[in-house]
Design a protein around this motif. Structure first.
Motif, PDB file in Angstrom:
ATOM      1  N   ALA A 176       1.018  -1.167  -0.544  1.00 60.42           N
ATOM      2  CA  ALA A 176      -0.056   0.305   0.078  1.00 60.42           C
ATOM      3  C   ALA A 176       1.004   1.364  -0.090  1.00 60.42           C
ATOM      4  N   LEU A 177       2.239   0.751   1.026  1.00 58.99           N
ATOM      5  CA  LEU A 177       2.776   2.666   0.333  1.00 58.99           C
ATOM      6  C   LEU A 177       3.147   2.744  -1.108  1.00 58.99           C
ATOM      7  N   VAL A 178       3.912   2.045  -1.435  1.00 62.64           N
ATOM      8  CA  VAL A 178       4.596   1.438  -2.865  1.00 62.64           C
ATOM      9  C   VAL A 178       3.551   2.907  -3.735  1.00 62.64           C
ATOM     10  N   ALA A 179       1.638   1.726  -3.331  1.00 65.15           N
ATOM     11  CA  ALA A 179       1.133   2.067  -4.157  1.00 65.15           C
ATOM     12  C   ALA A 179       0.403   3.346  -4.219  1.00 65.15           C
ATOM     13  N   GLY A 180       0.429   4.142  -2.930  1.00 65.93           N
ATOM     14  CA  GLY A 180      -0.148   5.472  -2.242  1.00 65.93           C
ATOM     15  C   GLY A 180       1.512   5.971  -2.811  1.00 65.93           C
ATOM     16  N   TRP A 181       2.535   5.184  -2.565  1.00 69.99           N
ATOM     17  CA  TRP A 181       3.854   6.708  -3.083  1.00 69.99           C
ATOM     18  C   TRP A 181       3.355   7.269  -4.733  1.00 69.99           C
ATOM     19  N   LYS A 182       3.076   5.652  -5.766  1.00 74.56           N
ATOM     20  CA  LYS A 182       3.167   6.077  -7.142  1.00 74.56           C
ATOM     21  C   LYS A 182       2.080   7.350  -7.363  1.00 74.56           C
ATOM     22  N   ALA A 183       0.770   7.247  -7.097  1.00 77.60           N
ATOM     23  CA  ALA A 183      -0.008   7.098  -7.046  1.00 77.60           C
ATOM     24  C   ALA A 183      -0.366   9.425  -6.541  1.00 77.60           C
ATOM     25  N   LEU A 184       0.814   9.192  -5.459  1.00 73.95           N
ATOM     26  CA  LEU A 184       0.877  10.381  -4.785  1.00 73.95           C
ATOM     27  C   LEU A 184       1.895  10.954  -6.107  1.00 73.95           C
ATOM     28  N   ASN A 185       2.819  10.750  -6.525  1.00 74.79           N
ATOM     29  CA  ASN A 185       4.173  11.086  -7.673  1.00 74.79           C
ATOM     30  C   ASN A 185       3.065  11.120  -8.953  1.00 74.79           C
ATOM     31  N   ARG A 186       2.116  10.854  -9.122  1.00 78.02           N
ATOM     32  CA  ARG A 186       1.169  11.130 -10.481  1.00 78.02           C
ATOM     33  C   ARG A 186       0.851  12.437 -10.508  1.00 78.02           C
ATOM     34  N   ILE A 187       0.663  12.933  -8.759  1.00 75.44           N
ATOM     35  CA  ILE A 187      -0.017  14.440  -8.579  1.00 75.44           C
ATOM     36  C   ILE A 187       1.169  15.617  -8.265  1.00 75.44           C
ATOM     37  N   THR A 188       1.982  14.802  -7.201  1.00 78.97           N
ATOM     38  CA  THR A 188       2.988  15.730  -7.271  1.00 78.97           C
ATOM     39  C   THR A 188       3.295  16.272  -8.509  1.00 78.97           C
ATOM     40  N   PRO A 189       3.526  17.890  -9.045  1.00 78.69           N
ATOM     41  CA  PRO A 189       4.625  18.260  -9.847  1.00 78.69           C
ATOM     42  C   PRO A 189       5.518  17.736  -9.973  1.00 78.69           C
ATOM     43  N   ASN A 190       6.462  17.749 -11.460  1.00 80.17           N
ATOM     44  CA  ASN A 190       7.681  16.707 -11.713  1.00 80.17           C
ATOM     45  C   ASN A 190       8.484  18.236 -11.946  1.00 80.17           C
ATOM     46  N   ILE A 191       8.961  19.210 -10.675  1.00 78.42           N
ATOM     47  CA  ILE A 191       9.624  20.364 -10.512  1.00 78.42           C
ATOM     48  C   ILE A 191      10.588  20.378  -9.324  1.00 78.42           C
ATOM     49  N   PHE A 192      11.498  20.357  -9.185  1.00 77.50           N
ATOM     50  CA  PHE A 192      12.567  19.979  -8.356  1.00 77.50           C
ATOM     51  C   PHE A 192      11.952  21.390  -7.692  1.00 77.50           C
ATOM     52  N   LEU A 193      11.439  20.898  -5.777  1.00 81.47           N
ATOM     53  CA  LEU A 193      11.444  22.142  -5.022  1.00 81.47           C
ATOM     54  C   LEU A 193      12.682  22.497  -3.691  1.00 81.47           C
ATOM     55  N   PHE A 194      12.364  23.495  -3.964  1.00 81.20           N
ATOM     56  CA  PHE A 194      14.162  24.370  -2.965  1.00 81.20           C
ATOM     57  C   PHE A 194      13.028  24.191  -1.959  1.00 81.20           C
ATOM     58  N   LEU A 195      13.863  23.276  -0.731  1.00 80.52           N
ATOM     59  CA  LEU A 195      13.079  23.317   0.673  1.00 80.52           C
ATOM     60  C   LEU A 195      14.760  23.405   1.622  1.00 80.52           C
ATOM     61  N   PRO A 196      14.796  24.444   2.522  1.00 84.54           N
ATOM     62  CA  PRO A 196      15.429  23.352   3.811  1.00 84.54           C
ATOM     63  C   PRO A 196      15.753  22.044   3.935  1.00 84.54           C
ATOM     64  N   ILE A 197      16.548  21.864   5.074  1.00 82.50           N
ATOM     65  CA  ILE A 197      16.405  20.238   5.548  1.00 82.50           C
ATOM     66  C   ILE A 197      15.659  19.583   6.112  1.00 82.50           C
ATOM     67  N   ILE A 198      14.797  20.936   6.535  1.00 77.58           N
ATOM     68  CA  ILE A 198      13.481  20.483   7.742  1.00 77.58           C
ATOM     69  C   ILE A 198      12.759  21.034   6.606  1.00 77.58           C
ATOM     70  N   GLY A 199      12.902  21.099   5.903  1.00 75.13           N
ATOM     71  CA  GLY A 199      11.143  21.476   4.887  1.00 75.13           C
ATOM     72  C   GLY A 199      11.204  19.546   3.974  1.00 75.13           C
ATOM     73  N   TRP A 200      12.536  19.483   3.498  1.00 77.23           N
ATOM     74  CA  TRP A 200      12.771  18.030   3.097  1.00 77.23           C
ATOM     75  C   TRP A 200      12.061  16.526   4.244  1.00 77.23           C
ATOM     76  N   VAL A 201      12.644  16.592   5.422  1.00 79.64           N
ATOM     77  CA  VAL A 201      12.117  16.123   6.331  1.00 79.64           C
ATOM     78  C   VAL A 201      10.629  15.664   6.700  1.00 79.64           C
ATOM     79  N   VAL A 202       9.999  17.267   6.775  1.00 81.26           N
ATOM     80  CA  VAL A 202       8.058  17.181   6.306  1.00 81.26           C
ATOM     81  C   VAL A 202       7.631  16.598   5.154  1.00 81.26           C
ATOM     82  N   TYR A 203       8.369  17.045   4.537  1.00 80.95           N
ATOM     83  CA  TYR A 203       7.981  17.373   3.218  1.00 80.95           C
ATOM     84  C   TYR A 203       7.800  14.866   3.021  1.00 80.95           C
ATOM     85  N   PHE A 204       8.867  14.545   3.135  1.00 78.24           N
ATOM     86  CA  PHE A 204       8.741  12.818   3.210  1.00 78.24           C
ATOM     87  C   PHE A 204       8.012  12.211   4.290  1.00 78.24           C
ATOM     88  N   VAL A 205       7.322  12.821   5.644  1.00 73.84           N
ATOM     89  CA  VAL A 205       7.264  12.138   6.517  1.00 73.84           C
ATOM     90  C   VAL A 205       5.403  12.130   6.111  1.00 73.84           C
TER      91      VAL A 205
END
Length: 126
Positions: free
Chosen positions: A67-96
């Motif tokens: 389910a984690l893999v299926a949900g990750w793939k579904a979220l990848n289709r929704i999120t834009p394919n651009i690189f996000l400029f975030l600080p380290i804590i932003g990346w941690v929050v984003y991935f969590v």
């Protein structure tokens, strides 16, 4: 849904589907081992051996992993394919947040995604 007769394209699609199944298997194994260990007598001496069925834990682990893999793939289709400029804590929050949402969404999307992938493989075989 159109399927091309192009052999190279169909091989690439099959490879993507098989890779997704393999990642689901590996993540499911990891979560199953974690669940079996955390619910074992070794990790928690207060548990009795008959408290939780090992088969149920293994099924739950594989389902959660897939389910984690299926949900990750579904979220990848929704999120834009651009690189996000975030600080380290932003990346941690984003991935969590993305892991949490992929688990929630993936529980419902896993049966649909499995059906569609198996159907694609069946149609490629014809």
């Amino acid at each position: 849904m159109e399927y091309s007769n192009n052999l190279a394209e169909s091989r690439l699609q099959k490879k993507k589907i098989y890779n997704e199944f393999f990642v689901m298997l590996v993540v499911g194994l990891i979560i199953s081992f974690y669940m079996l260990y955390s619910n074992s007598i070794i990790a928690s001496p207060t548990l009795k051996p008959s408290d939780i069925s090992k088969g149920v834990l293994i099924f739950q682990g594989f389902y959660i992993g897939a389910a984690l893999v299926a949900g990750w793939k579904a979220l990848n289709r929704i999120t834009p394919n651009i690189f996000l400029f975030l600080p380290i804590i932003g990346w941690v929050v984003y991935f969590v947040l993305k892991i949490f949402l992929s688990g929630v969404i993936g529980v419902f999307l896993l049966p649909i995604r499995l059906f569609l992938n198996i159907r694609k493989l069946y149609l490629f075989k014809k």
